[in-house]
Design an enzyme around this catalytic site. Sequence first.
Site, PDB file in Angstrom:
ATOM      1  CE  LYS A   1      49.045 -10.633   4.023  1.00  0.00           C
ATOM      2  NZ  LYS A   1      47.680 -10.356   3.534  1.00  0.00           N
TER       3      LYS A   1
ATOM      4  CG  ASP B   1      41.266  -9.402  10.662  1.00  0.00           C
ATOM      5  OD1 ASP B   1      40.143  -9.247  11.194  1.00  0.00           O
ATOM      6  OD2 ASP B   1      41.451  -9.271   9.440  1.00  0.00           O
TER       7      ASP B   1
END
Length: 245
Positions: free
Chosen positions: A8, A102
Amino acid sequence: SARQVALKILNTDLSADPVFRRRFVREAQLASALNHPNIVPVYGHGETADGKLWMAMPYVAGTDADAELRAGRMPPARAVRIVAEVASALDHAHGRGLLHGDVKPANVLLAHDQGDRALLSDFGVARTFGDDDLTGGTGVALVTAAYAAPEVLRGRQPAARSDVYSLGGSLFRLLTGRPPFFDAASKAETVRSHLHRSPPRATRFAPWLPSRVDDVLAIALAKDPADRYRSAGDLARAAAEALVR
């Protein structure tokens, strides 16, 4: 030995923000310390030569819960089992002082080579930067509005029961094919719905579900965190019990 990893890499603007950099490093360190069979582990983190922050995780061969739902492969029993595994991951993290921030079906990976094991990804990253578009510049953490808890959308400090709310919204989606306030015409209306509207009954869209599922989701999606399940595991157990009665 060689192993496949997923990287990422965060964009230049975020990587250049000193506040974000400090929070990213701290939460990457916390996430690296998590060791649970239903959490995608963080192998390491650092920055590129041009200053972009990165995080390395194992490559998971499979798909995610949202993709499986859209492909028509999400019967209620599978949905509840996935939520139970995610709940175990959340309770483990919450017990160590780390929130996810999230929780949503797209962040739940399903490993084909591990017996369809659910793996919660993106720990500690999703809630660490502001999204002015979401709340008009209040500085609230970036979340997916469709599953965000009311207190998070108000810009308050998230807590474990904020993740419980998002897990409840994810369960609603997996059982019915749509998030709780799918009929909102805009992101702003979705936010208002989470703040002020009662969630619809899941059995309205999935009439084959036991009515007790509606009661479980009503608790999970309560506006006041104090009215929700005390832990993700409590929600998962209630959902499993409701499904078989």
